[in-house]
Scaffold this motif. Structure first.
Motif, PDB file in Angstrom:
ATOM      1  N   ILE A 210      40.392   6.234 -40.444  1.00 49.35           N
ATOM      2  CA  ILE A 210      41.767   6.796 -39.877  1.00 49.35           C
ATOM      3  C   ILE A 210      43.036   6.401 -40.742  1.00 49.35           C
ATOM      4  N   TYR A 211      42.891   5.250 -41.322  1.00 50.41           N
ATOM      5  CA  TYR A 211      44.172   4.702 -42.050  1.00 50.41           C
ATOM      6  C   TYR A 211      44.363   5.386 -43.232  1.00 50.41           C
ATOM      7  N   CYS A 212      43.272   5.895 -44.130  1.00 49.85           N
ATOM      8  CA  CYS A 212      42.978   6.596 -45.189  1.00 49.85           C
ATOM      9  C   CYS A 212      43.562   8.131 -44.963  1.00 49.85           C
ATOM     10  N   GLU A 213      43.238   8.684 -43.774  1.00 46.48           N
ATOM     11  CA  GLU A 213      43.653   9.836 -43.362  1.00 46.48           C
ATOM     12  C   GLU A 213      45.235   9.969 -43.156  1.00 46.48           C
ATOM     13  N   GLU A 214      45.742   8.944 -42.288  1.00 51.15           N
ATOM     14  CA  GLU A 214      47.049   8.886 -42.208  1.00 51.15           C
ATOM     15  C   GLU A 214      47.835   8.644 -43.431  1.00 51.15           C
ATOM     16  N   LYS A 215      47.383   7.767 -44.409  1.00 47.61           N
ATOM     17  CA  LYS A 215      48.126   7.885 -45.547  1.00 47.61           C
ATOM     18  C   LYS A 215      47.781   8.805 -46.689  1.00 47.61           C
TER      19      LYS A 215
END
Length: 298
Positions: A210-215
């Motif tokens: 999720i963090y990678c998707e957000e960034k």
């Protein structure tokens, strides 16, 4: 190893009988030590010295800890707290102007308890990228075949504890099981855990994804499902930990969490499990054990 033994015999046809016996005994001793895992712990220790060099962790990780102050304010057992407490926390972290990139709740909300509070929590989770915790219990089962005989199924899921249905629909569930090496130290975690109905992503993997998707970053996964991660040394020195009580009582500006990985977990030894790290120091923060994984892939 076998080639070494064969070489010792085949290249020395003139060797004396006594020497042959000595070589054979040495080969047997080496084989025994290799398969007995007698030096398994020593091997793990050497691996730590070679590969666990220590590294600085990302400043994008913040821990909101359920500490002594929080227990005094809301109750001695975080599992018994009214779930509106966690709903209030999520609502703060998911404010429209200052929103965390991903929130990992290292608390298992199994079964529906209070309908009103459960609804508040599930609705709060739906507002942002919340990851909730689940756990598998593994064991051996006996399966009865049609002919009446038995078959043992090893290391299979015999029970599971997952978020209640409404919360699971509005959040990403992740498995929090830990993998211990032979010496009882945590050095690995799994990206996915085998469950009753297929694979279930780990808590750490869900947070990272999720963090990678957000960034807008590429998620680079290793080929092996088991991931070996590095610990930052000295233990816990790089982590920023903030009391849950301080967050809920508006003592911390919400801008502090904007765009970051926020992990919420118990950091009091009396109400959570403890595990050893490669430095043989006991970790007293449940949420801490997932933070190294958040910077591995992206």
């Amino acid at each position: 190893l076998y080639k070494v033994c064969v070489f010792s015999f085949s290249k020395k046809p003139q060797i004396q009988k006594t020497n042959l016996i000595v070589v054979a005994i040495l080969c047997l001793v080496v084989l025994f030590l290799s398969f007995s895992h007698l030096f398994g712990n020593a091997d793990l220790y050497v691996s730590d010295l070679l590969y666990q060099k220590g590294n600085s962790a990302s400043g994008q990780i913040v821990i909101i800890e359920i500490d002594e102050k929080s227990l005094e304010e809301f109750g001695s057992n975080p599992l018994d707290w009214d779930r509106s407490v966690y709903a209030s926390l999520l609502n703060k972290l998911n404010s429209e102007k200052q929103k965390a990139a991903v929130i990992g709740l290292d608390v298992i909300f199994a079964h529906s308890e209070n309908k009103e509070s459960d609804t508040l929590l599930s609705k709060a989770a739906a507002k942002g990228n919340a990851v909730t915790a689940g756990m598998y219990y593994y064991g051996n089962l006996l399966e009865v075949k049609e002919d009446g005989s038995y078959k043992q199924i090893k290391n299979t899921v015999i029970d599971e504890v997952m978020p209640y249905d409404e919360l699971r629909k509005n959040s990403s569930a992740g498995i929090v099981n830990l993998n211990l090496d032979e010496d009882g130290v945590v050095r690995h975690f799994l990206l996915n855990y085998p469950g009753k109905e297929g694979k279930e992503a780990s808590f750490a993997y869900q947070i990272t994804k999720i963090y990678c998707e957000e960034k807008g970053r590429e998620l680079i996964l290793p080929e092996n499902n088991s991931v070996y991660f590095e610990y930052t040394y000295p233990s816990g020195a790089y982590l920023e930990k903030i009391s849950l009580s301080d967050v809920l009582n508006d003592r911390i500006p919400l801008s502090h969490f904007e765009g970051k990985i926020v992990l919420v977990g118990t950091c009091v030894s009396s109400v959570q499990d403890e595990y050893l790290t490669r430095s043989q120091e006991t970790k007293r923060c449940m949420a801490w054990k997932f933070t190294p994984t958040a910077t591995i892939f992206c």
